[in-house]
Scaffold this active site. Structure first.
Site: not given
Ligand code: PGA
Length: 253
Positions: A9-11, A96, A98, A168, A174, A214, A235
């Site tokens: 997931n490059w966001k 997600h 976010e 998640e 993150g 993470s 991510g």
């Molecule tokens: P992260 O993000 O691996 O940077 O914690 C995962 C995600 O939000 O899909």
């Protein structure tokens, strides 16, 4: 019997040129490698068509990170499931945390988005997970169950069979604070039981449940070794080809 999947997931990272470069690097690293999972790259909308062209579609699937909750029309700035499909992408990450937290996505909107994604022949990677306060209160199982029920459980069994889930825990995204393998396994087993209660054990056994938050080259192997953890939504560690490949290698014996 169910697929192992590692999805990046490059966001909101990478310019178009950087994104194509990263996709090509991942493609190169996987070219002659033995990999024991499906690999997906979740990229920004504007990268979709180019990244689809940049990789071997037999080895790498491409996902959007969101889609509109409307079919088409006067919705300035939105991107529809049909548009995503037309780029050659195969998946859409939905729900997600976010998107839920910063863009006000509700369970009802996510239900509509899921239906549109399925209608257009795309596969949803549907995210669920509790915030820290909910875990501390001990209501994390209820929260996750409610998220699934509100957005997914009106789907037919046939429709649901194409869904991939991503657990998640929001407190792990993150933050460098990964769920322990035990915490992940406990929740994944619960998610599978919840699916079994709604759709039956047989179908539940076929659904891939990914862990996200993470996950990295150091902890992937241990996380993936749990019986109900079928891969990861990655991510930060998906932004460097070597790190992402190392996470994929978490599935190698
Ligand atoms: P992260 O993000 O691996 O940077 O914690 C995962 C995600 O939000 O899909």
């Amino acid at each position: 019997m169910r697929k192992n999947i590692v999805a990046g997931n490059w966001k909101m990272n990478k310019t178009l040129r950087e994104g194509i470069e990263l996709a090509k690097e991942v493609d190169q690293l996987l070219k002659d490698a033995v990999i024991n999972c499906d690999v997906v790259l979740g990229v920004p909308f504007i990268h979709l068509a180019s990244v689809v062209q940049a990789v071997d579609s037999k080895k790498i699937g491409i996902a959007a990170q969101n889609c509109a909750d409307k079919e088409s029309g006067a919705y300035t700035g939105e991107v529809s499931a049909a548009m995503i499909k037309s780029t050659g992408a195969g998946y859409v990450i939905l729900g997600h945390s976010e998107r839920r937290a910063y863009y006000g996505e509700t369970p009802e909107m996510l239900k509509i988005k899921t239906e549109l994604v399925l209608k257009h022949g795309l596969k949803p990677v549907f995210c669920i997970g509790e915030v820290l306060e909910e875990r501390e209160k001990g209501i994390h199982f209820d929260v996750v169950k409610a998220q699934m029920a509100a957005s997914l459980f009106d789907l037919s069994a046939e429709e649901f069979s194409t869904v991939t889930l991503a657990y998640e825990p929001v407190w792990a995204i993150g933050t460098g604070k990964t769920a322990t393998p035990e915490q992940a396994q406990e929740m994944h087993a619960f998610v599978r039981r919840t699916i079994a209660d709604r759709y039956g054990k047989e179908l539940a056994e076929t659904i891939s449940i990914l862990y996200g938050g993470s996950a990295n080259p150091q902890n992937a192997k241990e996380l993936f070794s749990n019986p109900d953890v079928d891969g990861g939504l990655i991510g930060g560690a998906s932004l460097k080809a070597a790190d992402f490949k190392a996470v994929i290698d978490g599935f190698n014996k």
